[in-house]
Write a protein that holds these residues in place. Structure first.
Motif, mmCIF file in Angstrom:
data_model
loop_
_atom_site.group_PDB
_atom_site.id
_atom_site.type_symbol
_atom_site.label_atom_id
_atom_site.label_comp_id
_atom_site.label_asym_id
_atom_site.label_seq_id
_atom_site.Cartn_x
_atom_site.Cartn_y
_atom_site.Cartn_z
ATOM 1 N N ASP A 62 0.830 -1.205 0.000
ATOM 2 C CA ASP A 62 0.000 0.000 0.000
ATOM 3 C C ASP A 62 0.861 1.250 0.000
ATOM 4 N N ARG A 63 2.063 1.132 -0.595
ATOM 5 C CA ARG A 63 2.966 2.294 -0.540
ATOM 6 C C ARG A 63 2.718 3.221 -1.721
ATOM 7 N N ILE A 64 3.025 4.477 -1.479
ATOM 8 C CA ILE A 64 2.910 5.458 -2.547
ATOM 9 C C ILE A 64 4.254 5.537 -3.243
ATOM 10 N N ARG A 65 4.229 5.467 -4.551
ATOM 11 C CA ARG A 65 5.485 5.498 -5.303
ATOM 12 C C ARG A 65 5.847 6.920 -5.701
ATOM 13 N N ARG A 66 4.823 7.713 -6.011
ATOM 14 C CA ARG A 66 5.089 9.076 -6.448
ATOM 15 C C ARG A 66 3.797 9.871 -6.335
ATOM 16 N N PHE A 67 3.877 11.089 -5.842
ATOM 17 C CA PHE A 67 2.707 11.956 -5.806
ATOM 18 C C PHE A 67 3.130 13.309 -6.362
ATOM 19 N N ARG A 69 2.331 16.747 -6.869
ATOM 20 C CA ARG A 69 1.369 17.698 -6.318
ATOM 21 C C ARG A 69 1.028 18.823 -7.289
ATOM 22 N N GLU A 77 0.926 1.644 -5.016
ATOM 23 C CA GLU A 77 0.729 0.208 -5.045
ATOM 24 C C GLU A 77 -0.758 -0.099 -4.889
ATOM 25 N N ASP A 84 -6.819 6.021 2.841
ATOM 26 C CA ASP A 84 -5.421 6.400 3.013
ATOM 27 C C ASP A 84 -5.005 7.447 1.972
ATOM 28 N N LEU A 88 -4.115 11.904 2.250
ATOM 29 C CA LEU A 88 -2.910 12.562 1.746
ATOM 30 C C LEU A 88 -3.230 13.623 0.700
ATOM 31 N N ARG B 21 5.411 5.452 9.174
ATOM 32 C CA ARG B 21 4.269 6.152 8.587
ATOM 33 C C ARG B 21 3.452 6.852 9.666
ATOM 34 N N ASP B 46 7.860 6.084 -0.245
ATOM 35 C CA ASP B 46 6.532 6.178 0.357
ATOM 36 C C ASP B 46 6.499 7.294 1.396
#
Lengths: 430, 250
Positions: A62-67, A69, A77, A84, A88, B21, B46
């Motif tokens: 459940d990780r974020i690879r890139r955001f 903005r 993922e 979640d 963010l 986190r 992350d």
């Protein structure tokens, strides 16, 4: 051992065989010869989330690879949950264009069921906002976009997890102004009124849905909820996340009498509050504040979620409601929503231009017979039933409603299958 | 207690990642150490995407870097000592495979005990010089009593509990701003426990991470069971006479 069940608590054959995917670089197809089914939060009502053999729990990934903005693009993922993500993105001024009635849904599940929400009249389905995704199949790892590997992309959107495991996806977000929504509650007392109000209000409102009280035979009344994001932050405090929990009750609380009382209370409450200002977590995700599925007892419940094509939507919805009254079923929840004529990218996407109706009914032999008859009606009217909610349609029903199913079957990974797919196509796992 | 920066050793473990986190918003700088650099990179990205100001990572292999002063390395990276150090790495061996295998057993002790205590020694030296800081180590409820199918793992963790108890007493006497947190989670669904056939009362890594973050923010010092009721369970388990325990199959 944990049992793999569906959210509605219906008595499908349960499975206790599961493995967990903790890193997207892992290859669970090589761990055994089992036929797998990717699984997120298990919020599907029917058996689309039940494996033929072994479920692959994807929620640890459940990780974020890139955001980004600036441009509102998020790459994450597939086990990440909507709750979640919004926590963010909303403070950063972005929101998901399509959200369902619960935030406890993974991105993988949202894509695999090509979910829709109250924003269908401008946003269409979830799949339209997917820019790229990676698919882990038993023989390869492959990145799909609307242009590259397009056929597999279209099969995966609404593909019920059958084309392989979605490991990550890149989504386009839409700008938002604050975490608060202003909701207008507009009462209607006939179906014609519902259609007139929604057609008009959709022109300038971001989220529209109709709640309907069917507890008295012959009388339709309801509320159209029309919400838009507020321009500035409201003064009220951000609500604490609620964790509604309850053990499954031994029997269903819903009889015709309790449904009438509950619906009347709800009607009274809503019609007295014409304008409400709510935090997005309250406005978007009513299902997260009530342990709804537990109220139906050990036997669980059915949700019939069907869409009737535009030309005959008025008579079609009338006919379904009449059938429900005729069968004297307790219907604690009925939701109406108009779908716009926005093509969904998925081969097996549910929405078509028309009006959808969703009803929750406690599981009894009588209810399943009555709902099956309604499904037959829907098929005859050229409508569709939503696989993510379904537990009742036959193979014949399914294949008439989704004539493209064979294209998906061709692209299905041979090492992937669900109980649903076995039921509606009669394929069997090796 | 100040908690702007944290060093997490074993940062790719599910509990450590969940803790990191949960610390977002409190903590702005993370130094992550772990063996697998690809996974370390995923965790770092992350945290960065979720709003961490700075996330630095460094390779660390508990088996081969036992003598390395990771705290000094962190100081070099940051220009200052981290406010807190969380040590989270461990292996859970398949017990039947190591009961007769000295080399393997040695390796488990090396990773779970020797490397952790070596790290604690470095932390102890640096923190005492500065006079403030939080040392948090993930132990286990298993450390409270050996069971027939995990006593090597239990022993490897019990050593940590005893060491940290003593260190806590030392610090409480002379260094009021130094904290020692012994974290004792019960069963948690993580890759480490994936092979276990039965996990009664298993918790989610996310929830455990939240609890640990809360303890760090509070500047708690002591032995903490997560969830808290494991303290009750383990008190009972500890006082049961051997003869009774022999009758229990679990």
């Amino acid at each position: 051992m944990m049992n793999i069940r569906s959210w509605s608590g219906l008595p499908f054959p349960e499975s206790s065989r599961w493995i967990a995917l903790h890193w997207t670089s892992e290859t669970p197809f090589t761990w055994s010869n089992d036929v797998l089914l990717p699984r997120g939060c298990g919020r599907s009502y029917g058996d689309v989330c039940l494996p033929s053999q072994t479920a692959v729990l994807c929620t640890p990934c459940d990780r974020i690879r890139r955001f980004d903005r600036e441009r509102g693009i998020i790459c994450l993922e597939a086990g990440a949950r909507i709750s979640d993500i919004l926590r963010l993105t909303i403070p950063a001024g972005w929101t998901l264009p399509v959200v369902p009635g619960t935030a406890q849904v993974t991105i993988g599940g949202a894509i695999a069921n090509d979910i829709h929400g109250k924003s269908h009249h401008w946003a269409g389905t979830f799949g339209r906002w997917v820019e790229r995704l990676e698919l882990l199949r038993s023989d390869q790892r492959i990145v799909c976009t609307p242009c590259d590997n397009a056929e597999l992309f279209r099969a995966t959107i609404g593909g019920l997890g059958l084309t392989g495991i979605i490991t990550w996806a890149e989504l386009q977000l839409v700008p938002t102004r604050s975490p608060w929504l202003e909701t207008r509650n507009i009462a209607f007392s006939t179906l014609d009124e519902f259609f007139a109000i929604t057609a008009e209000i959709e022109q300038n409102t971001e989220y529209v849905v109709g709640w309907c009280d069917l507890s008295v035979a012959g009388r339709i009344r309801g509320i159209v909820h029309a919400s838009s994001f507020c321009d500035e932050n409201a003064q009220s405090r951000t609500p604490r996340p609620s964790s509604a929990n309850l053990p499954t009750l031994p029997v269903s609380v819903w009889t015709q009498a309790t449904v009438r009382v509950a619906n009347t209370l709800r009607w009274q409450m809503l019609s007295r509050r014409p304008i409400v200002r709510e935090h997005y977590s309250q406005a978007f995700f009513p299902l997260d504040h009530v342990p709804w599925n537990r109220l139906f007892g050990r036997r669980g419940f059915y949700q019939l979620h069907a869409v009737i094509p535009r030309q005959i939507e008025r008579t079609g919805i009338d006919r379904i409601v009449a059938r429900l009254w005729e069968a004297k079923l307790p219907v604690p929840l009925c939701v109406l929503k108009r779908f716009a004529d926005i093509a969904s990218p998925g081969m097996l996407s549910f929405p078509i231009a028309g009006t959808s109706i969703a009803v929750d009914v406690p599981n009894t032999a009588h209810a399943s017979a009555a709902l099956k008859a309604i499904i037959t009606d829907v098929v005859e009217m050229g409508g569709r039933v939503y696989p993510a909610k379904d537990a009742l349609m036959t193979a014949l029903h399914f294949q008439r409603m989704y004539p493209h199913w064979q294209r998906l079957e061709k692209l299905r990974d041979r090492r992937t299958c669900s109980q649903f797919w076995e039921r509606v196509t009669h394929v069997t796992s090796p | 207690m100040k908690l702007d920066s944290v060093l997490i050793v074993g940062a790719t473990s599910a509990i450590a990642a969940a803790t990191a986190r949960a610390l977002l918003g409190t903590c702005s700088t993370f130094v992550l150490a772990a063996r697998n650099s690809e996974r370390l990179n995923i965790i770092a990205k992350d945290l960065r995407s979720r709003g961490a100001d700075a996330v630095l990572s460094m390779p660390y292999d508990a088996l081969h870097d036992t003598d390395r002063d990771v705290v000094a390395d962190t100081q070099q990276l940051l220009g200052t000592l981290p406010d807190a150090v969380l040590i989270a790495h461990a292996v859970l061996p398949e017990h039947d495979a190591i009961v007769h295998d000295a080399a393997n057993a040695h390796q488990v002790l090396e990773i779970n005990t020797v490397s952790v205590l070596a790290l604690c020694t470095h932390v102890c030296r640096h923190f005492e010089q500065r006079g403030s800081g939080i040392l948090a180590v993930i132990s286990s409820v298993a450390a409270d009593r050996g069971r027939r199918n995990n006593f090597l793992y239990a022993a490897s963790k019990a050593a940590l509990d005893v060491y940290l108890d003593g260190l806590r007493l030392r610090w409480s006497a002379h260094w009021p701003l130094l904290r020692v947190l012994t974290i004792k989670p019960g069963y948690v669904r993580t890759p480490m426990t994936a092979q276990l056939a039965s996990m009664p009362l298993a918790a989610r890594a996310d929830d455990v991470g939240h609890s640990i973050a809360q303890l760090l923010r509070r500047g708690a010092s002591g032995r903490y069971y997560i969830p808290w009721w494991w303290r009750v369970v383990m008190t009972v388990v500890r006082i049961l006479p051997d003869r009774l325990v022999m009758l229990i199959r679990h």
